[in-house]
Design a protein around this motif. Structure first.
Motif, PDB file in Angstrom:
ATOM      1  N   PRO A  77       0.810  -1.220   0.000  1.00 51.99           N
ATOM      2  CA  PRO A  77       0.000   0.000   0.000  1.00 51.99           C
ATOM      3  C   PRO A  77       0.843   1.271   0.000  1.00 51.99           C
ATOM      4  CG  PRO A  77      -0.928  -1.587   1.527  1.00 51.99           C
ATOM      5  CD  PRO A  77       0.385  -2.152   1.051  1.00 51.99           C
ATOM      6  N   THR A  78       1.931   1.265   0.754  1.00 54.15           N
ATOM      7  CA  THR A  78       2.789   2.446   0.821  1.00 54.15           C
ATOM      8  C   THR A  78       3.464   2.715  -0.517  1.00 54.15           C
ATOM      9  OG1 THR A  78       3.201   1.929   3.140  1.00 54.15           O
ATOM     10  CG2 THR A  78       4.665   3.525   2.113  1.00 54.15           C
ATOM     11  N   ALA A  79       3.965   1.675  -1.171  1.00 53.55           N
ATOM     12  CA  ALA A  79       4.618   1.844  -2.471  1.00 53.55           C
ATOM     13  C   ALA A  79       3.631   2.355  -3.512  1.00 53.55           C
ATOM     14  CB  ALA A  79       5.238   0.528  -2.924  1.00 53.55           C
ATOM     15  N   ILE A  80       2.417   1.832  -3.474  1.00 53.77           N
ATOM     16  CA  ILE A  80       1.387   2.268  -4.422  1.00 53.77           C
ATOM     17  C   ILE A  80       1.064   3.736  -4.200  1.00 53.77           C
ATOM     18  CG2 ILE A  80      -1.032   1.985  -5.085  1.00 53.77           C
ATOM     19  CD1 ILE A  80      -0.679  -1.032  -4.353  1.00 53.77           C
ATOM     20  N   MET A  81       0.866   4.127  -2.944  1.00 54.49           N
ATOM     21  CA  MET A  81       0.535   5.522  -2.641  1.00 54.49           C
ATOM     22  C   MET A  81       1.685   6.458  -3.000  1.00 54.49           C
ATOM     23  SD  MET A  81      -2.581   5.775  -1.759  1.00 54.49           S
ATOM     24  CE  MET A  81      -2.581   7.466  -1.201  1.00 54.49           C
ATOM     25  N   ASN A  82       2.922   6.035  -2.765  1.00 55.85           N
ATOM     26  CA  ASN A  82       4.079   6.870  -3.139  1.00 55.85           C
ATOM     27  C   ASN A  82       4.112   7.102  -4.644  1.00 55.85           C
ATOM     28  OD1 ASN A  82       4.958   7.170  -0.508  1.00 55.85           O
ATOM     29  ND2 ASN A  82       6.399   5.469  -0.624  1.00 55.85           N
ATOM     30  N   ARG A  83       3.866   6.058  -5.404  1.00 49.04           N
ATOM     31  CA  ARG A  83       3.850   6.193  -6.861  1.00 49.04           C
ATOM     32  C   ARG A  83       2.729   7.130  -7.298  1.00 49.04           C
ATOM     33  NH1 ARG A  83       5.295   3.108 -11.652  1.00 49.04           N
ATOM     34  NH2 ARG A  83       3.724   3.470 -13.248  1.00 49.04           N
ATOM     35  N   TRP A  84       1.545   6.956  -6.708  1.00 47.76           N
ATOM     36  CA  TRP A  84       0.415   7.800  -7.089  1.00 47.76           C
ATOM     37  C   TRP A  84       0.600   9.242  -6.624  1.00 47.76           C
ATOM     38  CZ3 TRP A  84      -4.080   3.920  -5.845  1.00 47.76           C
ATOM     39  CH2 TRP A  84      -4.124   2.960  -6.856  1.00 47.76           C
ATOM     40  N   ASP A  85       1.301   9.444  -5.500  1.00 44.25           N
ATOM     41  CA  ASP A  85       1.598  10.814  -5.077  1.00 44.25           C
ATOM     42  C   ASP A  85       2.437  11.535  -6.126  1.00 44.25           C
ATOM     43  OD1 ASP A  85       0.221  11.148  -2.694  1.00 44.25           O
ATOM     44  OD2 ASP A  85       1.851  10.353  -1.462  1.00 44.25           O
ATOM     45  N   GLU A  86       3.344  10.807  -6.751  1.00 45.57           N
ATOM     46  CA  GLU A  86       4.182  11.387  -7.801  1.00 45.57           C
ATOM     47  C   GLU A  86       3.412  11.561  -9.111  1.00 45.57           C
ATOM     48  OE1 GLU A  86       7.695   9.116  -8.530  1.00 45.57           O
ATOM     49  OE2 GLU A  86       8.345   9.212  -6.433  1.00 45.57           O
ATOM     50  N   ARG A  87       2.772  10.509  -9.562  1.00 47.41           N
ATOM     51  CA  ARG A  87       2.166  10.504 -10.891  1.00 47.41           C
ATOM     52  C   ARG A  87       0.776  11.108 -10.966  1.00 47.41           C
ATOM     53  NH1 ARG A  87       4.426   6.519 -14.837  1.00 47.41           N
ATOM     54  NH2 ARG A  87       6.454   6.036 -13.983  1.00 47.41           N
ATOM     55  N   LEU A  88       0.035  11.082  -9.878  1.00 51.46           N
ATOM     56  CA  LEU A  88      -1.342  11.580  -9.878  1.00 51.46           C
ATOM     57  C   LEU A  88      -1.508  12.765  -8.930  1.00 51.46           C
ATOM     58  CD1 LEU A  88      -3.241   8.150  -9.759  1.00 51.46           C
ATOM     59  CD2 LEU A  88      -2.661   9.506 -11.772  1.00 51.46           C
ATOM     60  N   HIS A  89      -0.434  13.505  -8.736  1.00 52.16           N
ATOM     61  CA  HIS A  89      -0.436  14.610  -7.774  1.00 52.16           C
ATOM     62  C   HIS A  89      -1.559  15.616  -8.034  1.00 52.16           C
ATOM     63  CE1 HIS A  89       1.105  17.473  -4.909  1.00 52.16           C
ATOM     64  NE2 HIS A  89       1.055  18.395  -5.836  1.00 52.16           N
TER      65      HIS A  89
END
Length: 94
Positions: free
Chosen positions: A53-65
């Motif tokens: 979950p943390t890795a997914i959210m980190n990626r989405w924080d970058e790409r879907l900011h």
């Protein structure tokens, strides 16, 4: 290692769609563009071998900011809770 199922991916996408429909800080054209980016990112999860979950959210924080910024209050926290529940469900099945 656990991997999200297609049903999980569909439910996550539905959660994004419902929240985006409630977002008031974006017009119709922007929402259409955002839906495409969301769909691409969510379906990309099917290729992840060891998602957390943390890795997914980190990626989405970058790409879907910019998308996460227009979502209703509490969306990110609810999304993280949803991911954690789905990942715990996968671990319980193993």
């Amino acid at each position: 290692m656990p991997q999200l199922s297609e049903i999980d991916i569909y439910e996550i996408r539905q959660f994004f769609e419902e929240s985006l429909a409630m977002a008031q800080r974006a017009d119709k054209r922007e929402k259409m563009r955002m839906r495409r980016k969301i769909r691409d990112e969510v379906f990309n999860l099917l290729t992840w071998e060891k998602p957390t979950p943390t890795a997914i959210m980190n990626r989405w924080d970058e790409r879907l900011h910019e998308i996460l910024q227009v979502m209703p209050y509490g969306f990110k926290e609810d999304l993280l809770k949803m991911l954690i529940q789905k990942m715990q469900g996968i671990l319980a099945k193993d």
